[in-house]
Every structure is written in C-alpha cells, then in structure tokens.
Design a protein around this motif. Structure first.
Motif, PDB file in Angstrom:
ATOM      1  N   ALA A 195       0.814  -1.220   0.000  1.00 21.85           N
ATOM      2  CA  ALA A 195       0.000   0.000   0.000  1.00 21.85           C
ATOM      3  C   ALA A 195       0.847   1.270   0.000  1.00 21.85           C
ATOM      4  O   ALA A 195       0.306   2.371  -0.107  1.00 21.85           O
ATOM      5  CB  ALA A 195      -0.941   0.000   1.205  1.00 21.85           C
ATOM      6  N   ASN A 196       2.163   1.146   0.096  1.00 20.71           N
ATOM      7  CA  ASN A 196       3.032   2.329   0.092  1.00 20.71           C
ATOM      8  C   ASN A 196       3.134   2.912  -1.312  1.00 20.71           C
ATOM      9  O   ASN A 196       3.196   2.169  -2.296  1.00 20.71           O
ATOM     10  CB  ASN A 196       4.434   1.969   0.585  1.00 20.71           C
ATOM     11  N   PRO A 197       3.189   4.231  -1.401  1.00 18.40           N
ATOM     12  CA  PRO A 197       3.331   4.850  -2.728  1.00 18.40           C
ATOM     13  C   PRO A 197       4.706   4.559  -3.317  1.00 18.40           C
ATOM     14  O   PRO A 197       5.699   4.500  -2.604  1.00 18.40           O
ATOM     15  CB  PRO A 197       3.163   6.347  -2.445  1.00 18.40           C
ATOM     16  N   VAL A 198       4.714   4.367  -4.625  1.00 16.14           N
ATOM     17  CA  VAL A 198       5.966   4.121  -5.327  1.00 16.14           C
ATOM     18  C   VAL A 198       6.285   5.292  -6.252  1.00 16.14           C
ATOM     19  O   VAL A 198       7.415   5.523  -6.624  1.00 16.14           O
ATOM     20  CB  VAL A 198       5.934   2.788  -6.101  1.00 16.14           C
ATOM     21  N   ASN A 199       5.285   6.025  -6.617  1.00 16.93           N
ATOM     22  CA  ASN A 199       5.466   7.248  -7.402  1.00 16.93           C
ATOM     23  C   ASN A 199       4.321   8.189  -7.030  1.00 16.93           C
ATOM     24  O   ASN A 199       3.604   7.932  -6.067  1.00 16.93           O
ATOM     25  CB  ASN A 199       5.535   6.943  -8.912  1.00 16.93           C
ATOM     26  N   HIS A 200       4.134   9.204  -7.769  1.00 22.48           N
ATOM     27  CA  HIS A 200       3.111  10.192  -7.412  1.00 22.48           C
ATOM     28  C   HIS A 200       1.694   9.720  -7.691  1.00 22.48           C
ATOM     29  O   HIS A 200       0.736  10.355  -7.266  1.00 22.48           O
ATOM     30  CB  HIS A 200       3.360  11.503  -8.150  1.00 22.48           C
TER      31      HIS A 200
END
Length: 171
Positions: free
Chosen positions: A125-130
C-alpha cells in the motif's frame, strides 16, 4: 484501496494480504489461465521468432516486450524513483533473433523471480510514485503480462505448437 479500508486497520491488512496472494497468480497464471512456464515451454528458437500470417508478433517478441516493461517497473520499485517513460511504443519492442530465444526466455524467468519477491512485500500500500502504490503498479504489470501471454497462446495455436509439452487448455 478504498477510504473505508484505509480507516479500518484490520480490513486494510486483509486487503493487503488478499492482494499479496493474488499477485503471483496474476503474473504466473493459475486457475484462470495457463501458467507462463507452460506457455513458453517446448519452443525452439525458430518457432519462437516465427510470426504467423496475420499476427503482428512472435512469441519471442511478445516475451521481450513483457521483459522490457517488467524491467522498467522493477527499476521503479527497486530504485524508488520514476523511470523515464518511453517516447514511442516501438521502443518497448526489442528485436529478437532465433539465437536470442534462450536468453529472452531466461530473462523473463529472472525478472519473474524478482517480481515474486516484491509481490510478497508487506508494504504494497506504500506509494511508489506520485500516482500509484507498489501493489497497484504490480497489479497493472501483472495484467499486462497476462494480456500478452494470452497473445502468446494465440501465436502458438497459429503455429500448431499448442498445447505445449507442459500442458494447456485446448479450447
């Protein structure tokens, strides 16, 4: 993930676990479609680079294209930064010769093993890009892989090389 799931830690954790269980099946195949290993098995270099009449790509070209995009996605996840998007679609279709088939196939398996590692991460669930989370990026590329492996089955059928020695549905 929905706002409700994000606000309910147990629900969010269940959703994360469900995605982590689903991702390897999307990349590798399973009950819904023939696995990628079986789809690539039993082809020699000449068969792999043959484009059947009326079809735009060979098995080797489709696999090299999937490799290009899976490597691009893994670079984003592993480097933690956006990678330049290709300027043209043609840039993602590397040329493949009959002698390249073993390398292209092995590269697919190597990239797949790297994907497996990320599919089991606890931080999907962590963002990898915007725009996307790690899980969303992996799911998108899993669907891309499944899409092109459906085409690989069609190419093999047109070549008369289906089902493969590893087995596969004939309908």
């Amino acid at each position: 993930m929905t706002d409700a799931a994000m606000n309910d830690p147990d629900r969010a954790q269940r959703a994360q676990l469900a995605l982590a269980r689903l991702l390897p099946k999307l990349f590798r195949g399973g009950q819904a479609f023939v696995g990628v290993e079986a789809s690539l098995s039993g082809l020699d270099g000449e068969q792999a680079v043959t484009r059947p009449a009326g079809l735009p790509h060979s098995v080797a070209e489709l696999t090299a294209h999937v490799n290009w995009w899976n490597r691009w996605m893994l670079d984003i996840i592993e480097m933690g930064e956006a990678q330049p998007y290709p300027k043209r679609a043609a840039d993602t279709w590397p040329p493949v010769q009959a002698g390249d088939w073993g390398r292209v196939r092995n590269e697919f398996y190597e990239l797949l093993s790297r994907v497996d590692t990320h599919a089991a991460r606890p931080d999907l669930a962590n963002p990898v890009n915007h725009e996307e989370t790690i899980g969303e990026l992996l799911a998108d590329f899993a669907l891309h892989t499944a899409h092109h492996f459906g085409q690989i089955v069609t190419v093999r059928q047109a070549l008369g090389a289906w089902p493969p020695p590893g087995g596969g549905d004939t309908w």
